[in-house]
Design a protein around this motif. Structure first.
Motif, PDB file in Angstrom:
ATOM      1  N   PHE A 170       0.823  -1.202   0.000  1.00 26.72           N
ATOM      2  CA  PHE A 170       0.000   0.000   0.000  1.00 26.72           C
ATOM      3  C   PHE A 170       0.858   1.253   0.000  1.00 26.72           C
ATOM      4  N   LEU A 171       1.893   1.253   0.843  1.00 27.49           N
ATOM      5  CA  LEU A 171       2.758   2.424   0.942  1.00 27.49           C
ATOM      6  C   LEU A 171       3.599   2.648  -0.303  1.00 27.49           C
ATOM      7  N   SER A 172       3.834   1.586  -1.085  1.00 33.31           N
ATOM      8  CA  SER A 172       4.664   1.742  -2.276  1.00 33.31           C
ATOM      9  C   SER A 172       3.859   2.114  -3.511  1.00 33.31           C
ATOM     10  N   LEU A 173       2.532   2.180  -3.391  1.00 32.35           N
ATOM     11  CA  LEU A 173       1.722   2.589  -4.531  1.00 32.35           C
ATOM     12  C   LEU A 173       2.024   4.036  -4.881  1.00 32.35           C
ATOM     13  N   PRO A 174       2.068   4.358  -6.171  1.00 32.57           N
ATOM     14  CA  PRO A 174       2.295   5.760  -6.523  1.00 32.57           C
ATOM     15  C   PRO A 174       1.113   6.600  -6.085  1.00 32.57           C
ATOM     16  N   CYS A 175       1.404   7.756  -5.556  1.00 28.71           N
ATOM     17  CA  CYS A 175       0.316   8.640  -5.147  1.00 28.71           C
ATOM     18  C   CYS A 175       0.533  10.017  -5.753  1.00 28.71           C
ATOM     19  N   ASN A 176      -0.546  10.646  -6.056  1.00 28.99           N
ATOM     20  CA  ASN A 176      -0.520  11.950  -6.691  1.00 28.99           C
ATOM     21  C   ASN A 176      -0.867  13.005  -5.647  1.00 28.99           C
ATOM     22  N   VAL A 177       0.076  13.297  -4.790  1.00 28.50           N
ATOM     23  CA  VAL A 177      -0.150  14.243  -3.715  1.00 28.50           C
ATOM     24  C   VAL A 177       0.143  15.646  -4.226  1.00 28.50           C
ATOM     25  N   SER A 178      -0.721  16.549  -3.927  1.00 24.87           N
ATOM     26  CA  SER A 178      -0.498  17.936  -4.309  1.00 24.87           C
ATOM     27  C   SER A 178      -0.195  18.736  -3.059  1.00 24.87           C
ATOM     28  N   ALA A 179      -0.410  20.018  -3.132  1.00 28.13           N
ATOM     29  CA  ALA A 179      -0.156  20.877  -1.975  1.00 28.13           C
ATOM     30  C   ALA A 179      -1.045  20.456  -0.822  1.00 28.13           C
ATOM     31  N   GLY A 180      -0.635  20.791   0.335  1.00 29.39           N
ATOM     32  CA  GLY A 180      -1.440  20.561   1.520  1.00 29.39           C
ATOM     33  C   GLY A 180      -1.590  21.874   2.247  1.00 29.39           C
ATOM     34  N   ILE A 181      -2.119  21.785   3.427  1.00 33.58           N
ATOM     35  CA  ILE A 181      -2.261  22.996   4.212  1.00 33.58           C
ATOM     36  C   ILE A 181      -1.472  22.874   5.499  1.00 33.58           C
ATOM     37  N   GLN A 182      -0.957  23.987   5.946  1.00 32.90           N
ATOM     38  CA  GLN A 182      -0.215  24.026   7.197  1.00 32.90           C
ATOM     39  C   GLN A 182      -1.203  24.001   8.354  1.00 32.90           C
ATOM     40  N   THR A 183      -0.775  23.446   9.472  1.00 33.84           N
ATOM     41  CA  THR A 183      -1.664  23.383  10.627  1.00 33.84           C
ATOM     42  C   THR A 183      -1.837  24.746  11.277  1.00 33.84           C
ATOM     43  N   GLY A 184      -0.858  25.599  11.159  1.00 32.46           N
ATOM     44  CA  GLY A 184      -0.965  26.942  11.721  1.00 32.46           C
ATOM     45  C   GLY A 184      -1.517  27.908  10.696  1.00 32.46           C
ATOM     46  N   LEU A 243       4.448  35.641  15.480  1.00 34.28           N
ATOM     47  CA  LEU A 243       3.353  35.800  16.417  1.00 34.28           C
ATOM     48  C   LEU A 243       3.749  36.905  17.379  1.00 34.28           C
ATOM     49  N   ASN A 244       3.066  38.031  17.275  1.00 36.52           N
ATOM     50  CA  ASN A 244       3.351  39.201  18.127  1.00 36.52           C
ATOM     51  C   ASN A 244       4.830  39.588  18.110  1.00 36.52           C
ATOM     52  N   GLY A 245       5.427  39.570  16.928  1.00 29.55           N
ATOM     53  CA  GLY A 245       6.816  40.001  16.761  1.00 29.55           C
ATOM     54  C   GLY A 245       7.859  38.922  16.949  1.00 29.55           C
ATOM     55  N   ASN A 246       7.470  37.746  17.410  1.00 31.52           N
ATOM     56  CA  ASN A 246       8.424  36.648  17.601  1.00 31.52           C
ATOM     57  C   ASN A 246       8.278  35.628  16.483  1.00 31.52           C
ATOM     58  N   ARG A 247       9.398  35.166  15.962  1.00 36.60           N
ATOM     59  CA  ARG A 247       9.377  34.188  14.877  1.00 36.60           C
ATOM     60  C   ARG A 247       8.838  32.855  15.391  1.00 36.60           C
ATOM     61  N   VAL A 248       7.929  32.233  14.614  1.00 32.25           N
ATOM     62  CA  VAL A 248       7.320  30.955  14.974  1.00 32.25           C
ATOM     63  C   VAL A 248       7.338  30.018  13.767  1.00 32.25           C
ATOM     64  N   SER A 249       7.006  28.759  13.996  1.00 27.27           N
ATOM     65  CA  SER A 249       6.952  27.781  12.902  1.00 27.27           C
ATOM     66  C   SER A 249       5.642  27.931  12.144  1.00 27.27           C
ATOM     67  N   ASN A 250       5.537  27.230  11.012  1.00 35.35           N
ATOM     68  CA  ASN A 250       4.314  27.300  10.211  1.00 35.35           C
ATOM     69  C   ASN A 250       3.167  26.516  10.842  1.00 35.35           C
ATOM     70  N   ALA A 251       3.427  25.816  11.945  1.00 35.38           N
ATOM     71  CA  ALA A 251       2.392  25.042  12.625  1.00 35.38           C
ATOM     72  C   ALA A 251       1.682  25.845  13.708  1.00 35.38           C
ATOM     73  N   VAL A 252       2.036  27.100  13.860  1.00 34.81           N
ATOM     74  CA  VAL A 252       1.522  27.934  14.940  1.00 34.81           C
ATOM     75  C   VAL A 252       0.602  29.014  14.365  1.00 34.81           C
ATOM     76  N   THR A 253      -0.414  29.386  15.130  1.00 37.52           N
ATOM     77  CA  THR A 253      -1.228  30.545  14.754  1.00 37.52           C
ATOM     78  C   THR A 253      -0.306  31.753  14.708  1.00 37.52           C
ATOM     79  N   ARG A 254      -0.486  32.583  13.714  1.00 37.21           N
ATOM     80  CA  ARG A 254       0.429  33.710  13.542  1.00 37.21           C
ATOM     81  C   ARG A 254      -0.320  35.015  13.363  1.00 37.21           C
ATOM     82  N   THR A 255       0.410  36.099  13.603  1.00 40.14           N
ATOM     83  CA  THR A 255      -0.145  37.434  13.396  1.00 40.14           C
ATOM     84  C   THR A 255       0.572  38.160  12.269  1.00 40.14           C
TER      85      THR A 255
END
Length: 185
Positions: free
Chosen positions: A16-30, A102-114
């Motif tokens: 199953f894991l070796s089947l070719p998959c056509n994955v496109s863009a996804g979305i970040q959690t943050g 986030l409020n002037g501090n650098r965060v990862s793409n998994a975090v809510t940001r401002t």
């Protein structure tokens, strides 16, 4: 008998894991709490006009009714900064990158940001003031703004969000689908 069953399950899983998959863009959690965002542009006007760069940023508008990028000249009221033709890239191969805050501090793409800063670098790929170099920089601009809107990389070469994208400047149906999955129709 137990070992044969476990072996069969492992073989099935590997197949199953070796089947070719056509994955496109996804979305970040943050991401931003809203898709109604203002942006500002800082650009080298020897390379592109402000109006041209704004036009490439706004290619993400009218895809989702919940996403609206509005231009502002205000540093304090903009959530996204697009810095076009920045000179201090991390290396000669990086065309663009997006940083999240986030409020002037650098965060990862998994975090809510401002805030987000989308940088397009002046380097060996964009150095010359030619139509080819400009096309690479414009594609990078649209790509990086996609990251600011919480899109991940795509595995499809025709997508704006394809990581080595050097020519695509219009969001494709895949790009649009993932934007809508993040923000709604």
């Amino acid at each position: 008998m137990k070992n044969k069953k476990a072996f069969g399950v492992m073989v099935a899983l590997l197949m199953f894991l070796s089947l070719p998959c056509n994955v496109s863009a996804g979305i970040q959690t943050g991401g931003f709490a809203t898709g109604k965002l203002s942006y500002r542009v800082e650009c080298d006007t020897n390379f592109a006009s402000l109006a041209t760069v704004r036009g490439y940023v706004q290619r993400w508008n009218n895809i989702s009714s919940n996403v609206a990028l509005t231009y502002t000249t205000s540093y304090t009221s903009s959530q996204i900064a697009v810095i076009y033709m920045k000179y201090d890239g991390p290396d000669s191969n990086t065309i663009g990158e997006t940083s999240y805050y986030l409020n002037g501090n650098r965060v990862s793409n998994a975090v809510t940001r401002t805030g987000a800063v989308c940088s397009v670098y002046r380097n060996e790929h964009t150095l010359q003031n030619t139509s080819e170099a400009k096309a690479v920089a414009y594609a990078s601009c649209v790509h990086e703004v996609g990251h600011a809107l919480s899109l991940s990389h795509s595995s499809k070469p025709d997508d704006v969000m394809y990581t080595p994208n050097r020519t695509v400047t219009m969001p494709t149906s895949s790009d649009k689908s993932f934007l809508k999955s993040k923000w709604g129709n």
